[in-house]
Design a protein around this motif. Structure first.
Motif, mmCIF file in Angstrom:
data_model
loop_
_atom_site.group_PDB
_atom_site.id
_atom_site.type_symbol
_atom_site.label_atom_id
_atom_site.label_comp_id
_atom_site.label_asym_id
_atom_site.label_seq_id
_atom_site.Cartn_x
_atom_site.Cartn_y
_atom_site.Cartn_z
ATOM 1 N N CYS A 62 -8.441 -25.498 -37.094
ATOM 2 C CA CYS A 62 -9.086 -25.562 -35.784
ATOM 3 C C CYS A 62 -10.539 -26.006 -35.964
ATOM 4 C CB CYS A 62 -9.023 -24.206 -35.082
ATOM 5 S SG CYS A 62 -7.337 -23.592 -34.818
ATOM 6 N N THR A 63 -11.153 -26.457 -34.886
ATOM 7 C CA THR A 63 -12.525 -26.950 -34.948
ATOM 8 C C THR A 63 -13.499 -25.799 -34.775
ATOM 9 O OG1 THR A 63 -11.844 -29.073 -34.015
ATOM 10 C CG2 THR A 63 -14.190 -28.535 -33.945
ATOM 11 N N GLY A 64 -14.356 -25.606 -35.787
ATOM 12 C CA GLY A 64 -15.370 -24.565 -35.694
ATOM 13 C C GLY A 64 -14.763 -23.181 -35.655
ATOM 14 N N GLY A 65 -15.551 -22.253 -35.163
ATOM 15 C CA GLY A 65 -15.078 -20.884 -35.044
ATOM 16 C C GLY A 65 -15.232 -20.104 -36.334
ATOM 17 N N SER A 107 -2.812 -29.853 -32.085
ATOM 18 C CA SER A 107 -2.538 -28.480 -32.485
ATOM 19 C C SER A 107 -3.417 -28.133 -33.680
ATOM 20 C CB SER A 107 -1.067 -28.304 -32.868
ATOM 21 O OG SER A 107 -0.210 -28.540 -31.783
ATOM 22 N N CYS A 108 -3.606 -26.833 -33.907
ATOM 23 C CA CYS A 108 -4.315 -26.397 -35.103
ATOM 24 C C CYS A 108 -3.716 -25.073 -35.567
ATOM 25 C CB CYS A 108 -5.821 -26.277 -34.867
ATOM 26 S SG CYS A 108 -6.311 -24.936 -33.752
ATOM 27 N N THR A 109 -4.062 -24.675 -36.790
ATOM 28 C CA THR A 109 -3.492 -23.463 -37.365
ATOM 29 C C THR A 109 -4.571 -22.572 -37.969
ATOM 30 O OG1 THR A 109 -3.113 -24.518 -39.511
ATOM 31 C CG2 THR A 109 -1.305 -24.599 -37.895
ATOM 32 N N LEU A 110 -4.245 -21.280 -38.049
ATOM 33 C CA LEU A 110 -4.992 -20.302 -38.827
ATOM 34 C C LEU A 110 -4.010 -19.739 -39.846
ATOM 35 C CD1 LEU A 110 -6.390 -18.255 -35.790
ATOM 36 C CD2 LEU A 110 -7.547 -20.169 -36.905
ATOM 37 N N SER A 111 -4.447 -19.481 -41.075
ATOM 38 C CA SER A 111 -3.539 -18.921 -42.068
ATOM 39 C C SER A 111 -4.277 -17.921 -42.944
ATOM 40 C CB SER A 111 -2.923 -20.021 -42.933
ATOM 41 O OG SER A 111 -3.911 -20.729 -43.652
ATOM 42 N N VAL A 112 -3.537 -16.893 -43.372
ATOM 43 C CA VAL A 112 -4.089 -15.853 -44.236
ATOM 44 C C VAL A 112 -2.933 -15.226 -45.014
ATOM 45 C CG1 VAL A 112 -3.924 -14.132 -42.383
ATOM 46 C CG2 VAL A 112 -5.492 -13.746 -44.292
#
Length: 394
Positions: A267-270, A293-298
């Motif tokens: 994702c952009t920024g944040g 679309s964008c993703t976050l992963s952990v």
């Protein structure tokens, strides 16, 4: 006798047609006073930008006497008036699902020399568009009756209203969009005493909150084995960016952020926060582009086996709430390991069978790379022959 008084065209009008009973009259064509009295004489304008026209004629009485106005002929002058201009616009022209926009109709008679009376039109909305609650419907057109019911799908202006010469008037109503997409709204024709103004059209763009989902992979895993938790934020259906993305996900009991967390985002920024050994993942102030679309992963793991249903809090953004996301991670326990001598007890030098049992019945995944060593206590030794066998897979 009206039937004996005859008018003869010297020349036809330049930007229109004179008709007698529907038939076109050219130079030399004629009509009677009886035709005039019977409303048979009409004029059709050719639609050009001219605002006036004229034609010349002579008059003959029943006795055959011709009056040509002393050689100058008689002249009939016409003033051409057009129907009011008709337009509509949404403000703002882009809203989120459930949002409100003001729909404004403008009836413009500023260029007209005559009042336009008997104003009337109907606007049937496209699917997904409704009148808001409250409707806040109003009109500045004198004498008009406006029908616009909250949650309705059409509006109607009638009742003999008017717009004065040299002025304009408006109709306004608040509307909402329940379906995402480009909602093209074309009204019916506006009619009045000055003719047909045609329809008016504009487009309301309705954006939905981004799609939101989460998934663990691989799934299932073993105790303390790492699974990557991926959140997907799908804004591909929208024509505007989703900004101010905000998310908190409190992981279920015993499920924690791995060390290292390998937290990452497209994702952009944040700011993505995922502290190792903590049970919370959060993201704030990011954005996803229009049509993307964008993703976050952990990475996460668990020190205990179980089936962990993980439900996030709502993802919010400038386009509204995307709701929650959920997935279930299965953490399998290690196989149960046991051994037994049978028969037991035995006499000196009597043979007993030693059986090891590896029980993986409660797991949803195969246990691979099985490995163990057993050093027998003295004086116990492996018999000859050993009769060693296994039911495990190769």
């Amino acid at each position: 006798n009206a039937g004996e008084v005859t008018y003869a065209l010297v020349n036809a009008p330049a930007t229109g047609t004179v008709r007698n009973g529907g038939g076109a009259l050219t130079g030399g064509g004629s009509f009677t006073q009886a035709d005039v009295d019977g409303s048979q004489l009409t004029y059709d304008h050719n639609g050009s930008e001219t605002t006036s026209d004229t034609f010349a004629f002579t008059v003959t009485d029943g006795a055959g006497n011709v009056n040509n106005n002393g050689g100058a002929n008689f002249t009939f002058n016409l003033t051409i008036v057009s129907a009011p201009a008709f337009a509509k616009a949404f403000t703002p022209d882009t809203v989120t699902e459930g949002g409100t926009s003001t729909l404004l109709f403008t009836i413009d008679n500023t260029g007209g020399a005559l009042d336009a009376t008997d104003l009337a039109f109907t606007d049937d909305f496209p699917a997904g568009m409704v009148i808001a609650t409250p409707a806040n419907a109003s009109t500045t057109c004198p004498g008009s009756s406006l029908t616009a019911l909250a949650e309705g799908i059409s509006i109607n202006l009638a009742g003999g209203g008017s717009v004065l010469a040299g002025t304009s008037c408006e109709v306004t109503v608040d509307v909402g969009g329940n379906n995402s997409g480009a909602l093209v709204n074309t009204s019916g024709d506006l009619t009045s005493s000055l003719g047909n103004s045609g329809s008016a059209s504009d487009t309301l763009f309705v954006n939905s909150a981004p799609g939101f989902s989460k998934v663990f992979a691989p799934n299932p895993v073993a105790v303390r084995e790492v699974a990557t938790l991926t959140y997907t934020i799908d804004n591909s259906a929208n024509g505007v960016d989703a900004t101010n993305l905000t998310l908190t996900d409190n992981l279920p009991e015993t499920l924690v952020v791995a060390d290292p967390s390998n937290a990452a985002t497209t994702c952009t920024g944040g700011v993505l926060t995922a502290i190792p050994e903590s049970a919370t993942v959060s993201y704030a102030s990011g954005s996803v582009n229009a049509g993307a679309s964008c993703t976050l992963s952990v990475d996460v793991n668990s020190p205990a086996p179980g089936s962990f249903e993980s439900i996030s809090e709502e993802l919010t953004s400038s386009l509204g709430s995307s709701g929650t996301a959920a997935d279930t991670l299965r953490v399998n326990p290690p196989p149960v390991f046991s051994k037994v001598f049978d028969p037991n007890p035995v006499s000196e030098n009597e043979i007993t069978t030693l059986t090891y049992t590896i029980n993986n019945a409660v797991s949803t995944a195969s246990a691979t790379d099985l490995d163990f060593t057993d050093v027998l206590p003295a004086p116990v030794v492996i018999a000859t022959p050993a009769n060693a066998s296994s039911t495990c897979t190769a």
